[in-house]
Design an enzyme around this catalytic site. Structure first.
Site, PDB file in Angstrom:
ATOM      1  N   SER A 139       0.764  -1.169   0.023  1.00 38.55           N
ATOM      2  CA  SER A 139       0.015   0.218   0.016  1.00 38.55           C
ATOM      3  C   SER A 139       0.913   1.416  -0.050  1.00 38.55           C
ATOM      4  O   SER A 139       0.392   2.383  -0.067  1.00 38.55           O
ATOM      5  CB  SER A 139      -0.901  -0.173   1.340  1.00 38.55           C
ATOM      6  OG  SER A 139      -0.245  -0.036   2.524  1.00 38.55           O
ATOM      7  N   HIS A 177      -2.231  -2.854  -6.414  1.00 33.47           N
ATOM      8  CA  HIS A 177      -2.696  -2.401  -4.870  1.00 33.47           C
ATOM      9  C   HIS A 177      -4.317  -2.393  -5.090  1.00 33.47           C
ATOM     10  O   HIS A 177      -4.879  -1.526  -5.564  1.00 33.47           O
ATOM     11  CB  HIS A 177      -2.340  -0.967  -4.805  1.00 33.47           C
ATOM     12  CG  HIS A 177      -2.667  -0.478  -3.314  1.00 33.47           C
ATOM     13  ND1 HIS A 177      -2.839   0.801  -3.394  1.00 33.47           N
ATOM     14  CD2 HIS A 177      -3.023  -1.064  -2.395  1.00 33.47           C
ATOM     15  CE1 HIS A 177      -3.056   1.027  -2.004  1.00 33.47           C
ATOM     16  NE2 HIS A 177      -3.073  -0.260  -1.387  1.00 33.47           N
ATOM     17  N   GLU A 234      -4.768   0.104  -8.190  1.00 33.78           N
ATOM     18  CA  GLU A 234      -3.567   0.654  -8.667  1.00 33.78           C
ATOM     19  C   GLU A 234      -2.662  -0.061  -9.319  1.00 33.78           C
ATOM     20  O   GLU A 234      -2.375  -1.011  -8.636  1.00 33.78           O
ATOM     21  CB  GLU A 234      -3.084   1.643  -7.774  1.00 33.78           C
ATOM     22  CG  GLU A 234      -3.642   2.754  -7.167  1.00 33.78           C
ATOM     23  CD  GLU A 234      -3.311   3.564  -5.846  1.00 33.78           C
ATOM     24  OE1 GLU A 234      -3.372   4.705  -5.896  1.00 33.78           O
ATOM     25  OE2 GLU A 234      -2.391   2.973  -4.931  1.00 33.78           O
ATOM     26  N   ASN A 280      -3.356   6.306  -1.220  1.00 36.42           N
ATOM     27  CA  ASN A 280      -3.034   6.631  -0.027  1.00 36.42           C
ATOM     28  C   ASN A 280      -2.340   8.073  -0.064  1.00 36.42           C
ATOM     29  O   ASN A 280      -2.321   8.636   1.024  1.00 36.42           O
ATOM     30  CB  ASN A 280      -1.985   5.590   0.481  1.00 36.42           C
ATOM     31  CG  ASN A 280      -2.747   4.318   0.716  1.00 36.42           C
ATOM     32  OD1 ASN A 280      -4.029   4.368   1.081  1.00 36.42           O
ATOM     33  ND2 ASN A 280      -2.324   3.110   0.877  1.00 36.42           N
TER      34      ASN A 280
END
Length: 653
Positions: free
Chosen positions: A425, A446, A458, A496
């Site tokens: 992540s 991801h 992702e 993130n």
């Protein structure tokens, strides 16, 4: 045998046979699906005039409408025309013209039968409802519904009144307000379809029988229609507004409320409901919400054009049976892949299998489908599935040395063309790939929690990766029904990276004594699906701290955040974090009053928007448009605003 009365236009074919049955086939020349463009509707006007003449002269006993596209019947109106159609000088007359055309079909003296397979959505369903009788293929590919609400509008080709006539007010409004797509059996149960057949090749035969037997659909029974009569309609409408309010605020998504208003005015008269569509529909089409939702739709569709043609994946091996790894494995099995799930022992794998079974029971209707999915998901503590896998996904703890050891251990066992991926992540791929003999093998895939609900994956590109490796990763994401956004390997990647300043900024305000309930309510008032404190609890405080550290955000040891983690109160998964959690929901106290909730929400979201601009400037994503769709799909950022950068451009964030 084709009789002399054969006609072909750009979008339609029509001929009559020796039994005087007319066969009308739609075949949109561009794309894989049929759509009702303005040109297609104009051509249909001409064909309907011909059909009227043939019927009047006795040369035609009925018409069967079919599609020759593999994908289905008609996927709806042509959305690419919607921006031009939102012009107030064009749209009302275009709607009235289509209303008149569908009324002519409905008023034909000979039977007009629709044969449906695959997609029958939006304007396609509205055309089918104007036919006298509807036959549908009862298989898993058939999907029937009104998705217009997802584009900020509601049915505008007469579908409001005709669906109420057929299904009754409560069921019809429920379909339109939710945008839910029905399977053939459910559509038959709601009287939107009159007959089911097992195979597509039976549509022609059953259509012929329906014409020769002069079959005609009947409307909803009195027991359903009564809910639109007298004072009951006002009560039903108020309940609908109450339910809509739980899903969307009127100032953000006006279409459901406009449809409910239309129902409250005319719901007892389906023809009046159709007449009222134009006035209610026109302001919605050009609204900022509809404009932005169309933008989101086209950006989402653009993601589907990535990847390699013909790429196929049958076997997936997942290493790590925690929440993320187990749920990735379950999702791949749900999507039809054969999956092996590896962890240290069965004690660690079994909870993931139990969660998978819950997912399958929720998603599948029949026990044998659940059983088949469970057979596709195999516990594999020894990693025997690695050599056979087309895709290997690592999803263990966010510790660099652990990930490096795993990849070093599997690299020599892979098939030559297998995808090797990490679900990290936040850790840069180049650092993980250092342990590999061929660092170009490793890409990032991801996923986001909960895997079954969030559509984004992702696809992380390191400086070692080739275009083909990334395209294969995008192809795999599409193969399991996810939307891939390619991002450069950088701390936190896209989602993130932009989420963390937003969440930590809200946490800092709570540390200073501000109400977490107020902050969460403000973010929701702005348009976020949940507030930043509830989101931190959902993600997990330990995960949040780990990502924050990777991104260089310190968590002070004397903070409430750190104390909760030290006490094992990690959020939803442990039953307590910033909130206590009961039955999967945060237990919240009342939020203090605030004069401008949405304004406070904009203030909270500002770090997310600022960071999105920074990420685009750094080239982590290729364009502002990709950043917008990635943040929408990965965080739930208000789709009606079109994404963080579009919202800032419009002065709304």
């Amino acid at each position: 045998m084709i009789a002399p009365q054969a006609t072909e236009t750009k979008h339609w074919r029509f001929h009559t046979d020796l039994e005087k049955i007319g066969w009308l086939t739609i075949h949109s020349p561009e794309g894989s699906v049929n759509v009702l463009s303005r040109e297609a509707i104009m051509e249909l006007e001409t064909l309907v005039a011909r059909i009227e003449d043939l019927a009047a002269s006795g040369e035609l006993v009925g018409v069967v409408l079919l599609s020759d596209k593999e994908s289905g019947f008609i996927a709806g109106a042509d959305i690419s025309e919607f921006d031009a159609m939102s012009d107030f000088s064009v749209l009302p007359e275009a709607l009235k013209r289509t209303h008149a055309l569908f009324a002519r079909i409905e008023n034909l003296k000979v039977p007009f039968v629709a044969g449906i397979h695959g997609f029958c959505l939006g304007g396609g369903l509205e055309l089918a409802l104007a036919c006298h009788y509807r036959i549908a293929v009862n298989d898993d590919k058939t999907r029937i519904g009104f998705p217009e609400v997802n584009l900020g509008i509601f049915p505008g080709f007469g579908g409001t009144g005709r669906s109420i006539r057929q299904a009754g007010p409560v069921d019809a409004m429920g379909i339109m307000l939710t945008g839910k797509m029905l399977r053939a059996g459910a559509a038959r149960g709601l009287n939107l379809v009159d007959k089911l057949v097992r195979h597509r090749d039976m549509l022609r035969w059953e259509g012929r029988r329906a014409v020769l037997s002069k079959r005609k659909s009947s409307g909803a029974p009195w027991s359903k229609r009564i809910m639109a009569l007298g004072p009951l309609r006002g009560y039903v409408a108020s309940k609908m507004r109450e339910q809509a309010g739980k899903k969307a605020r009127q100032e953000h998504y006006p279409a459901p409320y406009a449809l409910i208003d239309l129902f409250e005015q005319h719901g007892d008269d389906w023809q009046a409901m159709i007449r009222g569509e134009v006035e209610a529909f026109v302001p919605l089409m050009g609204s900022p919400t509809a404009t932005n939702l169309r933008r989101v739709f086209f950006l989402s569709e653009g993601l589907k054009k990535q990847g390699l043609k013909g790429a196929k994946f049958a076997r997936v091996h997942v290493i790590g049976a925690g929440v993320m790894g187990g749920d990735i494995a379950a999702w791949c099995a749900y999507r039809g892949m054969s999956v092996t799930l590896q962890d240290l022992d069965m004690a660690r794998i079994q909870p993931a299998l139990d969660r998978a079974k819950k997912l399958f029971k929720k998603r599948y209707k029949k026990k044998h489908e659940v059983d088949a999915a469970m057979l596709r998901l195999v516990a594999d503590p020894q990693g025997l599935g690695v050599p056979r896998a087309d895709v290997i996904i690592e999803a263990v703890v966010e510790k660099l040395d652990v990930k490096q050891a795993i990849f070093a251990g599997v690299e020599d066992k892979l098939k030559p063309d297998a995808i090797l991926a990490t679900n990290t992540s936040s850790i840069e791929l180049e650092r993980i790939a250092e342990a590999l003999k061929d660092p170009a093998r490793l890409i990032g895939l991801h996923f986001f929690n909960p895997v079954a609900q969030l559509p984004l994956v992702e696809v992380i590109r390191s400086r070692f990766n080739s275009d083909e490796a990334i395209a294969r990763g995008a192809s795999f994401a599409q193969a399991i029904g996810k939307s891939p956004v390619v991002v450069k390997s950088a701390p936190g990647f896209l989602v993130n990276r932009v989420l963390m300043p937003y969440m930590l900024g809200a946490v800092e305000r709570v540390e200073r004594g501000e109400s977490k309930e107020l902050l969460d309510a403000a973010a929701v008032a702005f348009g976020m699906p949940m507030g930043p404190i509830e989101l931190m609890d959902t993600v997990g405080l330990d995960v949040g701290k780990s990502v924050a550290s990777e991104l260089g955000h310190a968590v002070p040891e004397d903070s409430q955040f750190a104390r909760l983690i030290a006490a094992g109160k990690l959020g939803r998964k442990t039953g307590e974090g910033f909130y206590k959690w009961e039955k999967g929901k945060a237990v919240k106290g009342p939020a203090p009053a605030h004069a401008d909730l949405a304004g406070l929400g904009r203030e909270l979201v500002k770090p997310l928007v600022d960071t999105t601009e920074v990420v685009v400037g750094e080239g982590v994503v290729a364009s502002p448009e990709l950043a917008d769709i990635g943040v929408i799909l990965g965080t739930g950022f208000a789709p009606f605003l079109g994404g963080p950068l579009k919202a800032r451009k419009d002065g709304r964030a």
